[in-house]
Design a protein around this motif. Structure first.
Motif, PDB file in Angstrom:
ATOM      1  N   ILE A   1     -16.230  -5.713   0.806  1.00  0.00           N
ATOM      2  CA  ILE A   1     -14.866  -5.748   1.203  1.00  0.00           C
ATOM      3  C   ILE A   1     -14.664  -6.714   2.522  1.00  0.00           C
ATOM      4  CG2 ILE A   1     -13.212  -4.040   2.160  1.00  0.00           C
ATOM      5  CD1 ILE A   1     -14.935  -1.768   0.939  1.00  0.00           C
ATOM      6  N   LYS A   2     -13.727  -7.520   2.321  1.00  0.00           N
ATOM      7  CA  LYS A   2     -13.043  -8.440   3.508  1.00  0.00           C
ATOM      8  C   LYS A   2     -12.076  -7.637   4.277  1.00  0.00           C
ATOM      9  CE  LYS A   2     -10.503 -12.512   4.581  1.00  0.00           C
ATOM     10  NZ  LYS A   2      -9.774 -13.541   4.167  1.00  0.00           N
ATOM     11  N   THR A   3     -12.521  -7.419   5.571  1.00  0.00           N
ATOM     12  CA  THR A   3     -11.829  -6.954   6.679  1.00  0.00           C
ATOM     13  C   THR A   3     -11.146  -7.984   7.432  1.00  0.00           C
ATOM     14  OG1 THR A   3     -13.210  -5.176   6.864  1.00  0.00           O
ATOM     15  CG2 THR A   3     -11.791  -5.319   8.371  1.00  0.00           C
ATOM     16  N   VAL A   4      -9.588  -7.794   7.725  1.00  0.00           N
ATOM     17  CA  VAL A   4      -8.670  -8.842   8.354  1.00  0.00           C
ATOM     18  C   VAL A   4      -8.124  -7.824   9.419  1.00  0.00           C
ATOM     19  CG1 VAL A   4      -8.758 -10.281   6.423  1.00  0.00           C
ATOM     20  CG2 VAL A   4      -6.667  -8.418   6.819  1.00  0.00           C
ATOM     21  N   MET A   5      -7.647  -8.508  10.480  1.00  0.00           N
ATOM     22  CA  MET A   5      -7.018  -7.800  11.580  1.00  0.00           C
ATOM     23  C   MET A   5      -5.561  -8.336  11.512  1.00  0.00           C
ATOM     24  SD  MET A   5      -7.592  -8.421  15.784  1.00  0.00           S
ATOM     25  CE  MET A   5      -9.039  -7.777  15.806  1.00  0.00           C
ATOM     26  N   ILE A   6      -4.465  -7.552  11.465  1.00  0.00           N
ATOM     27  CA  ILE A   6      -3.264  -7.988  11.515  1.00  0.00           C
ATOM     28  C   ILE A   6      -2.634  -7.108  12.666  1.00  0.00           C
ATOM     29  CG2 ILE A   6      -1.072  -7.962  10.469  1.00  0.00           C
ATOM     30  CD1 ILE A   6      -2.694  -7.610   7.765  1.00  0.00           C
ATOM     31  N   THR A   7      -2.293  -7.954  13.565  1.00  0.00           N
ATOM     32  CA  THR A   7      -1.825  -7.527  14.968  1.00  0.00           C
ATOM     33  C   THR A   7      -0.684  -8.010  15.598  1.00  0.00           C
ATOM     34  OG1 THR A   7      -2.629  -6.740  17.136  1.00  0.00           O
ATOM     35  CG2 THR A   7      -3.558  -8.759  16.413  1.00  0.00           C
ATOM     36  N   GLY A   8      -0.143  -7.398  16.314  1.00  0.00           N
ATOM     37  CA  GLY A   8       1.072  -7.794  17.434  1.00  0.00           C
ATOM     38  C   GLY A   8       0.442  -8.547  18.634  1.00  0.00           C
ATOM     39  N   ASP A   9      -0.936  -8.224  18.778  1.00  0.00           N
ATOM     40  CA  ASP A   9      -1.318  -8.694  20.377  1.00  0.00           C
ATOM     41  C   ASP A   9      -1.167 -10.410  20.103  1.00  0.00           C
ATOM     42  OD1 ASP A   9      -2.109  -6.320  20.979  1.00  0.00           O
ATOM     43  OD2 ASP A   9      -4.185  -6.272  20.414  1.00  0.00           O
TER      44      ASP A   9
ATOM     45  N   THR B   1      -6.216 -12.748  22.813  1.00  0.00           N
ATOM     46  CA  THR B   1      -6.681 -11.421  22.591  1.00  0.00           C
ATOM     47  C   THR B   1      -7.431 -10.929  21.248  1.00  0.00           C
ATOM     48  OG1 THR B   1      -5.051 -10.864  24.432  1.00  0.00           O
ATOM     49  CG2 THR B   1      -6.048  -8.837  23.240  1.00  0.00           C
ATOM     50  N   ALA B   2      -6.409 -11.219  20.303  1.00  0.00           N
ATOM     51  CA  ALA B   2      -6.837 -10.779  18.880  1.00  0.00           C
ATOM     52  C   ALA B   2      -8.049 -11.594  18.598  1.00  0.00           C
ATOM     53  CB  ALA B   2      -5.710 -11.194  18.128  1.00  0.00           C
ATOM     54  N   THR B   3      -8.466 -12.734  18.668  1.00  0.00           N
ATOM     55  CA  THR B   3      -9.513 -13.623  18.516  1.00  0.00           C
ATOM     56  C   THR B   3     -10.560 -13.022  19.409  1.00  0.00           C
ATOM     57  OG1 THR B   3      -8.134 -15.585  18.129  1.00  0.00           O
ATOM     58  CG2 THR B   3     -10.414 -16.032  18.662  1.00  0.00           C
ATOM     59  N   ALA B   4     -10.518 -12.909  20.298  1.00  0.00           N
ATOM     60  CA  ALA B   4     -11.715 -12.213  21.478  1.00  0.00           C
ATOM     61  C   ALA B   4     -12.060 -11.014  20.878  1.00  0.00           C
ATOM     62  CB  ALA B   4     -11.129 -12.176  22.727  1.00  0.00           C
ATOM     63  N   ILE B   5     -11.271 -10.090  20.470  1.00  0.00           N
ATOM     64  CA  ILE B   5     -11.591  -8.768  19.941  1.00  0.00           C
ATOM     65  C   ILE B   5     -12.305  -8.936  18.477  1.00  0.00           C
ATOM     66  CG2 ILE B   5     -10.706  -6.649  19.095  1.00  0.00           C
ATOM     67  CD1 ILE B   5      -8.317  -6.859  21.061  1.00  0.00           C
ATOM     68  N   ALA B   6     -11.747  -9.731  17.613  1.00  0.00           N
ATOM     69  CA  ALA B   6     -12.254 -10.126  16.439  1.00  0.00           C
ATOM     70  C   ALA B   6     -13.914 -10.611  16.558  1.00  0.00           C
ATOM     71  CB  ALA B   6     -11.440 -10.974  15.549  1.00  0.00           C
ATOM     72  N   LYS B   7     -13.758 -11.589  17.165  1.00  0.00           N
ATOM     73  CA  LYS B   7     -15.233 -12.035  17.548  1.00  0.00           C
ATOM     74  C   LYS B   7     -16.225 -11.183  18.106  1.00  0.00           C
ATOM     75  CE  LYS B   7     -14.157 -16.826  18.373  1.00  0.00           C
ATOM     76  NZ  LYS B   7     -13.971 -17.828  19.465  1.00  0.00           N
ATOM     77  N   ASP B   8     -15.840 -10.038  19.222  1.00  0.00           N
ATOM     78  CA  ASP B   8     -16.661  -8.957  19.407  1.00  0.00           C
ATOM     79  C   ASP B   8     -17.112  -8.110  18.619  1.00  0.00           C
ATOM     80  OD1 ASP B   8     -17.715  -7.659  21.785  1.00  0.00           O
ATOM     81  OD2 ASP B   8     -16.262  -6.201  21.228  1.00  0.00           O
ATOM     82  N   LEU B   9     -15.944  -7.915  17.598  1.00  0.00           N
ATOM     83  CA  LEU B   9     -16.236  -6.873  16.503  1.00  0.00           C
ATOM     84  C   LEU B   9     -17.108  -7.622  15.484  1.00  0.00           C
ATOM     85  CD1 LEU B   9     -12.828  -5.109  16.515  1.00  0.00           C
ATOM     86  CD2 LEU B   9     -14.985  -4.170  17.353  1.00  0.00           C
ATOM     87  N   GLY B  10     -17.443  -8.699  15.260  1.00  0.00           N
ATOM     88  CA  GLY B  10     -18.152  -9.235  14.206  1.00  0.00           C
ATOM     89  C   GLY B  10     -17.153  -9.603  13.067  1.00  0.00           C
ATOM     90  N   LEU B  11     -15.700  -9.603  13.066  1.00  0.00           N
ATOM     91  CA  LEU B  11     -14.951  -9.739  12.159  1.00  0.00           C
ATOM     92  C   LEU B  11     -14.679 -10.917  11.828  1.00  0.00           C
ATOM     93  CD1 LEU B  11     -12.243  -7.500  11.233  1.00  0.00           C
ATOM     94  CD2 LEU B  11     -11.118  -9.262  12.230  1.00  0.00           C
ATOM     95  N   LEU B  12     -14.775 -12.074  12.728  1.00  0.00           N
ATOM     96  CA  LEU B  12     -14.218 -13.471  12.626  1.00  0.00           C
ATOM     97  C   LEU B  12     -15.705 -14.218  12.345  1.00  0.00           C
ATOM     98  CD1 LEU B  12     -11.895 -15.413  12.458  1.00  0.00           C
ATOM     99  CD2 LEU B  12     -12.195 -15.571  15.086  1.00  0.00           C
ATOM    100  N   PRO B  13     -15.765 -14.599  11.232  1.00  0.00           N
ATOM    101  CA  PRO B  13     -16.657 -15.528  10.937  1.00  0.00           C
ATOM    102  C   PRO B  13     -16.671 -16.834  11.360  1.00  0.00           C
ATOM    103  CG  PRO B  13     -15.645 -15.444   8.855  1.00  0.00           C
ATOM    104  CD  PRO B  13     -14.984 -14.555  10.050  1.00  0.00           C
ATOM    105  N   PRO B  14     -17.735 -17.717  11.761  1.00  0.00           N
ATOM    106  CA  PRO B  14     -17.551 -18.991  12.291  1.00  0.00           C
ATOM    107  C   PRO B  14     -16.671 -19.923  11.639  1.00  0.00           C
ATOM    108  CG  PRO B  14     -19.943 -18.578  11.809  1.00  0.00           C
ATOM    109  CD  PRO B  14     -19.379 -17.400  11.223  1.00  0.00           C
ATOM    110  N   ARG B  15     -16.344 -19.830  10.473  1.00  0.00           N
ATOM    111  CA  ARG B  15     -15.430 -20.810   9.922  1.00  0.00           C
ATOM    112  C   ARG B  15     -14.139 -19.981   9.670  1.00  0.00           C
ATOM    113  NH1 ARG B  15     -18.069 -25.468   9.406  1.00  0.00           N
ATOM    114  NH2 ARG B  15     -19.926 -25.822   8.372  1.00  0.00           N
ATOM    115  N   GLY B  16     -14.045 -19.008   9.698  1.00  0.00           N
ATOM    116  CA  GLY B  16     -12.794 -17.892   9.611  1.00  0.00           C
ATOM    117  C   GLY B  16     -11.594 -18.540  10.470  1.00  0.00           C
TER     118      GLY B  16
END
Length: 106
Positions: free
Chosen positions: A30-38, A42-57
């Motif tokens: 399952i691909k998980t994405v973040m959709i936020t008003g942030d 901020t959103a990029t930092a959180i996504a990286k911390d959570l392991g949500l954003l892969p190197p080429r994402g």
């Protein structure tokens, strides 16, 4: 006539179980994405911390979404993992693009 008396910062961290949930989703295909008003930073930092954003994402903001037609978004949406500074209208556009690519969206 004002006197500076201090500065306050706030953080709203993700719940502790989020990292595990994202990992389990990925393992289940399952691909998980973040959709936020942030803000994008901020959103990029959180996504990286959570392991949500892969190197080429990719990360896309509301202004970029405004510049893309629905057809153009359909072509690139599968490479995007973080959508930041989005409005409710943007969210509909994103979900529709995933559906047009044959994805089930929850």
């Amino acid at each position: 006539g004002l006197t500076f008396i201090g500065l306050l910062g706030m953080i709203d961290p993700p719940r502790p179980e989020v990292k595990t949930a994202i990992k389990e989703c990925r393992e289940a295909g399952i691909k998980t994405v973040m959709i936020t008003g942030d803000h994008v930073i901020t959103a990029t930092a959180i996504a990286k911390d959570l392991g949500l954003l892969p190197p080429r994402g990719k990360v896309m903001d509301g202004q970029m979404l405004n510049e893309l037609s629905q057809e153009e978004l359909v072509e690139v949406v599968d490479d995007v993992y973080v959508f930041a500074r989005v409005s409710p209208e943007h969210k509909l556009k994103i979900v529709t693009a995933y559906q047009e690519n044959g994805h089930i969206v929850a």
